[in-house]
Design a protein around this motif. Structure first.
Motif, PDB file in Angstrom:
ATOM      1  N   ASP A  40     -13.846  73.065  58.958  1.00 26.11           N
ATOM      2  CA  ASP A  40     -13.551  73.751  60.219  1.00 26.11           C
ATOM      3  C   ASP A  40     -12.052  73.964  60.387  1.00 26.11           C
ATOM      4  O   ASP A  40     -11.262  73.047  60.107  1.00 26.11           O
ATOM      5  CB  ASP A  40     -14.051  72.906  61.407  1.00 26.11           C
ATOM      6  N   VAL A  41     -11.689  75.169  60.865  1.00 23.95           N
ATOM      7  CA  VAL A  41     -10.280  75.378  61.227  1.00 23.95           C
ATOM      8  C   VAL A  41     -10.115  74.906  62.671  1.00 23.95           C
ATOM      9  O   VAL A  41     -11.065  74.927  63.443  1.00 23.95           O
ATOM     10  CB  VAL A  41      -9.858  76.862  61.070  1.00 23.95           C
ATOM     11  N   VAL A  42      -8.893  74.460  63.032  1.00 22.16           N
ATOM     12  CA  VAL A  42      -8.668  73.891  64.371  1.00 22.16           C
ATOM     13  C   VAL A  42      -8.875  74.966  65.418  1.00 22.16           C
ATOM     14  O   VAL A  42      -9.606  74.793  66.383  1.00 22.16           O
ATOM     15  CB  VAL A  42      -7.209  73.369  64.510  1.00 22.16           C
ATOM     16  N   ALA A  43      -8.214  76.125  65.184  1.00 26.29           N
ATOM     17  CA  ALA A  43      -8.273  77.188  66.201  1.00 26.29           C
ATOM     18  C   ALA A  43      -8.113  78.534  65.519  1.00 26.29           C
ATOM     19  O   ALA A  43      -7.326  78.679  64.575  1.00 26.29           O
ATOM     20  CB  ALA A  43      -7.159  76.997  67.217  1.00 26.29           C
ATOM     21  N   VAL A  44      -8.885  79.500  65.976  1.00 25.34           N
ATOM     22  CA  VAL A  44      -8.690  80.884  65.532  1.00 25.34           C
ATOM     23  C   VAL A  44      -9.174  81.809  66.648  1.00 25.34           C
ATOM     24  O   VAL A  44     -10.238  81.592  67.213  1.00 25.34           O
ATOM     25  CB  VAL A  44      -9.406  81.164  64.185  1.00 25.34           C
ATOM     26  N   TYR A  45      -8.314  82.746  67.027  1.00 27.59           N
ATOM     27  CA  TYR A  45      -8.732  83.770  67.988  1.00 27.59           C
ATOM     28  C   TYR A  45      -7.895  85.022  67.744  1.00 27.59           C
ATOM     29  O   TYR A  45      -6.846  84.973  67.111  1.00 27.59           O
ATOM     30  CB  TYR A  45      -8.642  83.289  69.443  1.00 27.59           C
ATOM     31  N   ALA A  46      -8.424  86.144  68.210  1.00 25.79           N
ATOM     32  CA  ALA A  46      -7.934  87.457  67.761  1.00 25.79           C
ATOM     33  C   ALA A  46      -6.827  88.019  68.642  1.00 25.79           C
ATOM     34  O   ALA A  46      -6.811  87.797  69.850  1.00 25.79           O
ATOM     35  CB  ALA A  46      -9.094  88.446  67.757  1.00 25.79           C
ATOM     36  N   ASN A  47      -5.974  88.802  68.000  1.00 25.93           N
ATOM     37  CA  ASN A  47      -5.192  89.809  68.727  1.00 25.93           C
ATOM     38  C   ASN A  47      -6.021  91.071  68.560  1.00 25.93           C
ATOM     39  O   ASN A  47      -6.204  91.542  67.437  1.00 25.93           O
ATOM     40  CB  ASN A  47      -3.811  89.970  68.113  1.00 25.93           C
ATOM     41  N   ASN A  48      -6.585  91.592  69.641  1.00 28.80           N
ATOM     42  CA  ASN A  48      -7.505  92.750  69.525  1.00 28.80           C
ATOM     43  C   ASN A  48      -6.880  94.040  70.043  1.00 28.80           C
ATOM     44  O   ASN A  48      -7.575  95.030  70.285  1.00 28.80           O
ATOM     45  CB  ASN A  48      -8.820  92.465  70.268  1.00 28.80           C
ATOM     46  N   ASN A  49      -5.560  94.038  70.180  1.00 29.80           N
ATOM     47  CA  ASN A  49      -4.893  95.225  70.751  1.00 29.80           C
ATOM     48  C   ASN A  49      -5.143  96.492  69.943  1.00 29.80           C
ATOM     49  O   ASN A  49      -5.326  97.572  70.485  1.00 29.80           O
ATOM     50  CB  ASN A  49      -3.379  94.980  70.865  1.00 29.80           C
ATOM     51  N   LYS A  50      -5.153  96.349  68.600  1.00 29.60           N
ATOM     52  CA  LYS A  50      -5.300  97.547  67.748  1.00 29.60           C
ATOM     53  C   LYS A  50      -6.665  98.202  67.985  1.00 29.60           C
ATOM     54  O   LYS A  50      -6.761  99.423  68.187  1.00 29.60           O
ATOM     55  CB  LYS A  50      -5.135  97.152  66.278  1.00 29.60           C
ATOM     56  N   ALA A  51      -7.725  97.405  68.006  1.00 30.29           N
ATOM     57  CA  ALA A  51      -9.074  97.971  68.204  1.00 30.29           C
ATOM     58  C   ALA A  51      -9.179  98.579  69.599  1.00 30.29           C
ATOM     59  O   ALA A  51      -9.728  99.670  69.772  1.00 30.29           O
ATOM     60  CB  ALA A  51     -10.128  96.891  68.012  1.00 30.29           C
ATOM     61  N   ARG A  52      -8.624  97.906  70.612  1.00 25.53           N
ATOM     62  CA  ARG A  52      -8.727  98.447  71.976  1.00 25.53           C
ATOM     63  C   ARG A  52      -7.953  99.748  72.094  1.00 25.53           C
ATOM     64  O   ARG A  52      -8.384 100.693  72.755  1.00 25.53           O
ATOM     65  CB  ARG A  52      -8.217  97.394  72.976  1.00 25.53           C
ATOM     66  N   ALA A  53      -6.846  99.850  71.363  1.00 28.65           N
ATOM     67  CA  ALA A  53      -6.029 101.076  71.477  1.00 28.65           C
ATOM     68  C   ALA A  53      -6.622 102.213  70.649  1.00 28.65           C
ATOM     69  O   ALA A  53      -6.887 103.294  71.145  1.00 28.65           O
ATOM     70  CB  ALA A  53      -4.608 100.771  71.012  1.00 28.65           C
ATOM     71  N   LEU A  54      -6.906 101.942  69.368  1.00 27.95           N
ATOM     72  CA  LEU A  54      -7.285 103.041  68.463  1.00 27.95           C
ATOM     73  C   LEU A  54      -8.767 103.392  68.503  1.00 27.95           C
ATOM     74  O   LEU A  54      -9.149 104.517  68.186  1.00 27.95           O
ATOM     75  CB  LEU A  54      -6.869 102.693  67.023  1.00 27.95           C
ATOM     76  N   LEU A  55      -9.596 102.401  68.859  1.00 24.91           N
ATOM     77  CA  LEU A  55     -11.042 102.677  68.852  1.00 24.91           C
ATOM     78  C   LEU A  55     -11.545 103.003  70.252  1.00 24.91           C
ATOM     79  O   LEU A  55     -12.740 103.200  70.458  1.00 24.91           O
ATOM     80  CB  LEU A  55     -11.813 101.466  68.295  1.00 24.91           C
ATOM     81  N   ASP A  56     -10.628 102.987  71.226  1.00 25.90           N
ATOM     82  CA  ASP A  56     -11.033 103.253  72.622  1.00 25.90           C
ATOM     83  C   ASP A  56     -12.167 102.303  73.010  1.00 25.90           C
ATOM     84  O   ASP A  56     -13.194 102.698  73.563  1.00 25.90           O
ATOM     85  CB  ASP A  56     -11.471 104.730  72.768  1.00 25.90           C
ATOM     86  N   TRP A  57     -12.027 101.046  72.622  1.00 26.74           N
ATOM     87  CA  TRP A  57     -13.066 100.016  72.786  1.00 26.74           C
ATOM     88  C   TRP A  57     -12.555  98.935  73.713  1.00 26.74           C
ATOM     89  O   TRP A  57     -11.364  98.640  73.720  1.00 26.74           O
ATOM     90  CB  TRP A  57     -13.374  99.406  71.409  1.00 26.74           C
ATOM     91  N   ASP A  58     -13.464  98.371  74.534  1.00 24.39           N
ATOM     92  CA  ASP A  58     -13.027  97.232  75.336  1.00 24.39           C
ATOM     93  C   ASP A  58     -14.160  96.221  75.498  1.00 24.39           C
ATOM     94  O   ASP A  58     -15.328  96.560  75.294  1.00 24.39           O
ATOM     95  CB  ASP A  58     -12.480  97.668  76.703  1.00 24.39           C
ATOM     96  N   ILE A  59     -13.794  95.047  75.899  1.00 18.02           N
ATOM     97  CA  ILE A  59     -14.747  93.943  76.065  1.00 18.02           C
ATOM     98  C   ILE A  59     -15.471  94.116  77.387  1.00 18.02           C
ATOM     99  O   ILE A  59     -14.825  94.316  78.428  1.00 18.02           O
ATOM    100  CB  ILE A  59     -13.962  92.591  76.079  1.00 18.02           C
ATOM    101  N   LYS A  60     -16.807  94.080  77.365  1.00 15.01           N
ATOM    102  CA  LYS A  60     -17.566  94.237  78.597  1.00 15.01           C
ATOM    103  C   LYS A  60     -18.212  92.926  79.059  1.00 15.01           C
ATOM    104  O   LYS A  60     -18.605  92.792  80.208  1.00 15.01           O
ATOM    105  CB  LYS A  60     -18.674  95.296  78.415  1.00 15.01           C
TER     106      LYS A  60
END
Ligand code: WQD
Length: 346
Positions: free
Chosen positions: A299-319
């Motif tokens: 197990d890795v201690v911690a991992v979480y995303a920077n999702n700015n690229k997908a939100r900007a270029l894919l016009d995608w957001d978390i619902k």
């Protein structure tokens, strides 16, 4: 109507993505040899979208059988490739099975894409390609570390194969999607994660809460985190599904400069195991029977995303938020219990 081939369409993320694709106006065919996926998933998808969805029961490691799908469907506009084995412990135990299955299927699919000129390809990758990174939130440009498992290595290799293929074929456009931790189920609770013996946290929690398991363990509470338990980026499977629809549109439109682009699919929020359990207990009203146990190797201690690229270029957001992830996962587990009871009565 553009026709999309979804491999692994009878699996967890594949099934949810088919729902989102169809509800966004695409025609979808699935290929799944049902070695891990199930027709129960497909029947749930068909109930939600209101019409049949064709599945080819084909092993993508068989090139001839895979080609036959492209010959029968000369109008395939794009491919979303989910089909792969994805158990970390199983990949450690049987590495060659993972390399043969996950790599040969991808190579066969790319060979068909080349032969039948299907130039739009979305590849299911994973945050596990980052290995144990300490630069958080992790960005797509982060250097890839030595993978923690043969499974993660097949995802690193898969990305490299896609990149080399794209370099050879400028007319080909591929988008690599690195998922963080997909959880939850469709809001109708008609489809969800189907694993008899799950290894992932959330189905283990819901099986414990419904009584399928007597208890569950928190693997390690001595990590250098807020409450000592590991941090992950849990993301609702329907947010992952919609990201695939958006990535497919992006790939077909082809406005990207390079013909092989990479996106993180995470919420950007790091959540500890204990925080997730608290959210589950709050939304379900169930007291979870868990023990605090030792760390799980790998197990890795911690991992979480920077999702700015997908939100900007894919016009995608978390619902969906964490409570909605837990609510839908719990309602899906209750659906499974009702179905099992019905089968017992017949
Ligand atoms: C999450 C956290 C465990 C079970 C894996 C794959 C990754 C991706 C997602 C495919 C960890 C803890 C778990 C339990 C626990 N799969 N846990 N008790 O390991 O982050 O990622 O699934 O793409 O590639 O590696 O997910 O759900 O197994 O674990 O405390 O009974 O929950 O230690 O911290 P993981 P997970």
């Amino acid at each position: 109507m553009q026709k999309i081939l979804v491999t692994g369409g009878c699996g967890y993320i594949g099934g949810h993505t088919i729902v989102d694709l169809i509800q966004n106006g695409y025609e979808v065919i699935s290929v799944d040899n049902l070695s891990r996926g199930s027709l129960r998933m497909l029947s749930g998808v068909e109930k939600i979208v209101g019409h049949p969805v064709k599945n080819y029961k084909v092993d993508l490691c068989n090139l001839e059988d895979t080609e036959a799908i492209f010959i029968e469907n000369p109008d395939i506009t794009g491919i979303i490739h989910f089909a792969a084995y994805k158990s970390v412990p199983e990949s450690v135990e049987k590495p060659l099975v993972y390399f043969r299955n996950n790599i040969n299927s991808l190579v066969n699919l790319l060979q068909c894409a080349e032969e039948y000129k299907v130039n739009h390809f979305v590849f299911s990758s994973s945050c596990s390609v980052y290995g144990n990174t300490d630069k958080l939130p992790v960005e797509e440009t982060a250097p890839l570390a030595e993978p923690e498992s043969p499974y993660a290595r097949t995802k690193q290799m898969g990305e490299a194969i896609c990149r080399d293929f794209a370099a050879r074929h400028p007319e080909f456009n591929v988008t690599l999607l690195r998922y963080f931790n997909p959880v939850g189920a469709h809001p109708t609770a008609m489809i969800g994660e189907l694993q008899e013996k799950p290894e992932n946290l959330v189905p283990i929690i819901t099986q414990t809460a419904i009584g399928k398991r007597s208890e569950m363990q928190v693997f390690g509470t001595d990590y250098p985190t807020r409450d000592g338990s590991c941090v992950r980026d849990y993301i609702h499977v329907m947010d992952i599904a919609n990201a695939h629809t958006k990535a497919l549109q992006y790939t077909i439109e082809g406005n990207n400069t390079q013909n092989c682009d990479i996106f993180n699919l995470g919420t950007g929020n790091g959540v500890t195991v204990l925080e997730l359990i608290a959210s589950f207990e709050k939304t379900s009203g169930q007291k979870l029977n868990y023990k605090l146990g030792p760390r799980r190797p790998g197990d890795v201690v911690a991992v979480y995303a920077n999702n700015n690229k997908a939100r900007a270029l894919l016009d995608w957001d978390i619902k969906y938020n964490l409570d909605q992830m837990m609510d839908t996962a719990w309602r899906w587990e209750q659906t499974l219990k009702k179905e099992a009871a019905k089968i017992q009565m017949n």
